[in-house]
Scaffold this active site. Structure first.
Site, PDB file in Angstrom:
ATOM      1  N   CYS C  77       0.848  -1.193   0.000  1.00  0.00           N
ATOM      2  CA  CYS C  77       0.000   0.000   0.000  1.00  0.00           C
ATOM      3  C   CYS C  77       0.886   1.247   0.000  1.00  0.00           C
ATOM      4  O   CYS C  77       0.643   2.220  -0.718  1.00  0.00           O
ATOM      5  CB  CYS C  77      -0.893   0.033   1.236  1.00  0.00           C
ATOM      6  SG  CYS C  77      -1.758  -1.495   1.600  1.00  0.00           S
ATOM      7  N   CYS C  80       2.236   2.975  -3.314  1.00  0.00           N
ATOM      8  CA  CYS C  80       1.485   4.009  -4.024  1.00  0.00           C
ATOM      9  C   CYS C  80       1.105   5.167  -3.104  1.00  0.00           C
ATOM     10  O   CYS C  80       1.126   6.321  -3.508  1.00  0.00           O
ATOM     11  CB  CYS C  80       0.198   3.436  -4.621  1.00  0.00           C
ATOM     12  SG  CYS C  80       0.469   2.197  -5.891  1.00  0.00           S
ATOM     13  N   HIS C  81       0.718   4.837  -1.883  1.00  0.00           N
ATOM     14  CA  HIS C  81       0.133   5.846  -1.010  1.00  0.00           C
ATOM     15  C   HIS C  81       1.113   6.492  -0.045  1.00  0.00           C
ATOM     16  O   HIS C  81       0.747   7.413   0.681  1.00  0.00           O
ATOM     17  CB  HIS C  81      -1.019   5.239  -0.205  1.00  0.00           C
ATOM     18  CG  HIS C  81      -2.185   4.820  -1.046  1.00  0.00           C
ATOM     19  ND1 HIS C  81      -3.006   5.736  -1.671  1.00  0.00           N
ATOM     20  CD2 HIS C  81      -2.664   3.597  -1.373  1.00  0.00           C
ATOM     21  CE1 HIS C  81      -3.947   5.082  -2.331  1.00  0.00           C
ATOM     22  NE2 HIS C  81      -3.769   3.791  -2.170  1.00  0.00           N
ATOM     23  N   CYS C 115      -8.465  -2.201  -4.318  1.00  0.00           N
ATOM     24  CA  CYS C 115      -7.059  -1.847  -4.537  1.00  0.00           C
ATOM     25  C   CYS C 115      -6.208  -3.105  -4.669  1.00  0.00           C
ATOM     26  O   CYS C 115      -5.324  -3.187  -5.531  1.00  0.00           O
ATOM     27  CB  CYS C 115      -6.524  -1.021  -3.354  1.00  0.00           C
ATOM     28  SG  CYS C 115      -6.757   0.755  -3.545  1.00  0.00           S
ATOM     29  N   CYS C 178     -34.341  -0.658  13.187  1.00  0.00           N
ATOM     30  CA  CYS C 178     -33.208   0.011  13.841  1.00  0.00           C
ATOM     31  C   CYS C 178     -33.698   1.276  14.534  1.00  0.00           C
ATOM     32  O   CYS C 178     -33.351   1.558  15.676  1.00  0.00           O
ATOM     33  CB  CYS C 178     -32.145   0.412  12.811  1.00  0.00           C
ATOM     34  SG  CYS C 178     -31.699  -0.860  11.634  1.00  0.00           S
ATOM     35  N   CYS C 181     -35.229   1.397  18.241  1.00  0.00           N
ATOM     36  CA  CYS C 181     -34.340   1.488  19.408  1.00  0.00           C
ATOM     37  C   CYS C 181     -33.437   2.712  19.325  1.00  0.00           C
ATOM     38  O   CYS C 181     -33.310   3.466  20.287  1.00  0.00           O
ATOM     39  CB  CYS C 181     -33.445   0.251  19.512  1.00  0.00           C
ATOM     40  SG  CYS C 181     -34.311  -1.212  20.077  1.00  0.00           S
ATOM     41  N   HIS C 182     -32.812   2.902  18.183  1.00  0.00           N
ATOM     42  CA  HIS C 182     -31.713   3.859  18.113  1.00  0.00           C
ATOM     43  C   HIS C 182     -32.128   5.292  17.828  1.00  0.00           C
ATOM     44  O   HIS C 182     -31.340   6.214  18.032  1.00  0.00           O
ATOM     45  CB  HIS C 182     -30.682   3.386  17.081  1.00  0.00           C
ATOM     46  CG  HIS C 182     -30.034   2.093  17.478  1.00  0.00           C
ATOM     47  ND1 HIS C 182     -29.234   1.983  18.586  1.00  0.00           N
ATOM     48  CD2 HIS C 182     -30.074   0.858  16.929  1.00  0.00           C
ATOM     49  CE1 HIS C 182     -28.813   0.727  18.700  1.00  0.00           C
ATOM     50  NE2 HIS C 182     -29.310   0.024  17.702  1.00  0.00           N
ATOM     51  N   ARG C 219     -21.481  -6.000  13.291  1.00  0.00           N
ATOM     52  CA  ARG C 219     -22.345  -5.460  14.348  1.00  0.00           C
ATOM     53  C   ARG C 219     -23.792  -5.383  13.896  1.00  0.00           C
ATOM     54  O   ARG C 219     -24.711  -5.712  14.640  1.00  0.00           O
ATOM     55  CB  ARG C 219     -21.847  -4.066  14.762  1.00  0.00           C
ATOM     56  CG  ARG C 219     -22.521  -3.540  16.020  1.00  0.00           C
ATOM     57  CD  ARG C 219     -22.194  -4.419  17.181  1.00  0.00           C
ATOM     58  NE  ARG C 219     -23.005  -4.140  18.345  1.00  0.00           N
ATOM     59  CZ  ARG C 219     -24.194  -4.691  18.588  1.00  0.00           C
ATOM     60  NH1 ARG C 219     -24.730  -5.507  17.713  1.00  0.00           N
ATOM     61  NH2 ARG C 219     -24.844  -4.413  19.688  1.00  0.00           N
ATOM     62  N   CYS C 223     -27.141  -7.367  15.385  1.00  0.00           N
ATOM     63  CA  CYS C 223     -28.430  -6.775  15.736  1.00  0.00           C
ATOM     64  C   CYS C 223     -29.559  -7.512  15.020  1.00  0.00           C
ATOM     65  O   CYS C 223     -30.617  -7.762  15.611  1.00  0.00           O
ATOM     66  CB  CYS C 223     -28.491  -5.303  15.323  1.00  0.00           C
ATOM     67  SG  CYS C 223     -27.774  -4.197  16.535  1.00  0.00           S
TER      68      CYS C 223
END
Lengths: 163, 105, 262
Positions: C77, C80-81, C115, C178, C181-182, C219, C223
């Site tokens: 990586c 190039c970076h 990439c 979602c 609750c959130h 995650r 849920c």
């Protein structure tokens, strides 16, 4: 998809397991169920007595920092400090941690000496459930000191288990 | 195994320094069951040793109750300029070592 | 009432409703709270100290992988970076971005795998593999403390809209969305756990429950299993669209990678 699954549950399961193979590395699919040892584990008192080797265990001189309520039992930070000058003549030789309800009573055993400068250790432990945890310190003069704490352990609301 | 050790670069002679170590390791307890009902075998780091210019100044025996990616923090007296070596050994005897230099003035 | 007046009134009411709905869906800036505010003080201390944050072990591994050449011909990586601290700064705060080649949004781990196949001659890293988590954590970490910038790309609009729809869609045997609750119950409790606002700003993060670092996709799947729904597969377009929407919803909040959560 549901109709297919009903028609051939084995194929559906194989497809699902095949997809799982895409996940290199270990994705935790272990359940929260623990294998109970065939022989009952020694009690907390027995583990403490074994460490003390017959000597009297006195409460005091040990400061045991552990949160009274933890939101996840997988990583509970503990810090143990012992009141000691840490000289050649008077120092802490060993610090031990024992628990009441994990599958095993032992948690950690630290070996110190005058080179430590201070008797202060920290680590992170696992607690399977709400229980009592004991920190013990063995001094150079043979005396054994202790401090205990009760910890309430809460569990995550949603289990990840696919089964 | 990746590890992070935190040692002060310099210290006064006789000063008590704090050392924090952390190493990547699952610390598999041997008490968990996998998908097919078989027990996942135990695989933990069972011993940690810190030596200061070759002399052991601190060690720990670890059990399955130590959390994954174990953190061990302790203290030692900065006696002289030298090398601190940290060694983690697992159940099979494989040891991972890393070092840190300290300048004592 | 005259017809034209009535029409104006209807149009005005519709526009007002649209504005009210839009602002009701998006979180006003003063209300946005990181998940860090919902964890115990001990867990908060873990995240804030790089020498005890277990997620930093993955960031460290990611740094090693960044410099490692992939296979006999592929560059690293870094080839190039260059230095990630400079070249990757701000990147995670802008992702997911629109990918012209596929005509779809692309998340950070998707970009890393692209990439690898296009520029490094290497096969993609498996979802949730230690290598992919480490590299993604390392790249995202370079944007730590930088604010999330909402995408200003018209081409992403339909995908953000789909993400918003998924976020508000009831799922599973438990029949919860979602948003239930959130958006509606953050700060209240589910079991013994405080419900956070579900911002994606700390991912990949170290979850105490997992005892390892994991992705936002893991995650969200967690849920979905929790509400007894069939979870989207890793890499599914729905998961990327959800992430796109969540990042837009979290605009202005600082990146926290690697966060620590229970």
């Amino acid at each position: 998809m549901a109709a297919e699954a009903a028609a051939d549950p084995k194929a559906a399961l194989e497809r699902r397991l095949g997809r799982r193979d895409l996940l290199a590395g270990v994705v935790s699919v272990a359940t929260l169920v623990m294998v109970r040892p065939a022989v009952a584990r020694p009690s907390l008192d027995a583990a403490v007595a074994l460490f003390a080797g017959g000597r009297e265990v006195q409460p005091g001189r040990v400061r045991f920092d552990i949160p009274p309520l933890v939101e996840n039992g997988n990583a509970v930070g503990v810090a143990i400090t012992v009141d000691s000058p840490m000289t050649e003549a008077d120092h802490v030789k060993r610090i031990a941690l024992f628990n009441e309800k994990n599958p095993q009573a032992d948690m950690a055993l630290f070996h110190l000496g005058p080179r430590a400068g201070r008797a202060a250790v920290s680590t992170r432990v696992r607690l399977a459930t709400s229980q009592t945890v004991v920190a013990l310190a063995e001094m150079s003069d043979g005396s054994v000191w202790s401090s205990s704490a009760n910890v309430v352990v809460t569990l995550a609301a949603c289990i990840e288990d696919l089964l | 195994m990746r590890s992070i050790v935190n040692v002060p670069k310099t210290a006064r002679a006789g000063e008590v320094i704090e050392i924090k170590t952390m190493i990547a390791h699952p610390m598999e307890t041997g008490y968990r069951t996998g998908t097919n009902g078989a027990t996942i075998p135990r695989n933990i780091i069972s011993r940690f040793v810190c030596t200061y210019d070759g002399e052991e100044v601190f060690s720990a025996e670890l059990f399955p109750a130590i959390a994954a990616n174990p953190l061990i923090a302790f203290t030692t007296v900065a006696v002289q300029t030298g090398t601190l070596t940290f060694a983690w050994t697992d159940d099979s005897g494989v040891t991972e070592t890393t070092t840190a230099e300290i300048t004592v003035i | 009432m005259r017809l034209w007046l009535r029409c104006c009134l209807v149009v005005y009411c519709l526009q007002l409703a649209a504005v009210v709905m839009a602002t009701a869906e998006e979180m006003p800036p003063f209300e946005k709270r990181s998940g860090l505010e919902f964890v115990s003080p001990e867990t908060r201390r873990l995240q804030e100290d790089d020498t005890s944050n277990p997620g930093m072990l993955w960031v460290l591994e990611g740094e090693r992988l960044w410099r490692e050449a992939v296979g006999p011909t592929g560059p690293a990586c870094a080839g190039c970076h260059g230095e990630a601290a400079a070249s990757m700064r701000g990147v995670a705060a802008r992702y997911p971005l629109f990918d012209s080649a596929s005509g779809r949004p692309l998340d950070l781990q998707g970009r890393i795998n692209l990439c690898r196949s296009e520029h490094q001659g290497a096969p993609p890293l498996a979802f949730e593999s230690q290598e992919l988590l480490a590299l993604t954590a390392f790249v995202a970490h370079q944007s730590r403390d930088l604010p999330v910038t909402a995408p200003n790309d018209e081409r992403l609009s339909p995908f953000i809209e789909n993400g918003r729809r998924l976020y508000r869609q009831r799922l599973g045997q438990v029949d919860l969305a979602c948003a239930d609750c959130h958006d509606e119950r953050w700060g209240e409790r589910l079991g013994g756990s405080l419900i956070p606002q579900a911002h994606p700003t700390g991912y990949p993060l170290y979850r105490l429950e997992w005892q390892t670092v994991g992705s936002l996709q893991r995650r969200i799947r967690n849920c979905m299993i929790g509400v007894r729904a069939e979870p989207f597969d890793f890499g599914a377009p729905e998961l990327v669209e959800l992430e796109l929407f969540l990042m837009q919803r979290a605009a202005g909040m600082p990146i926290e990678t690697p966060a620590v959560r229970p």
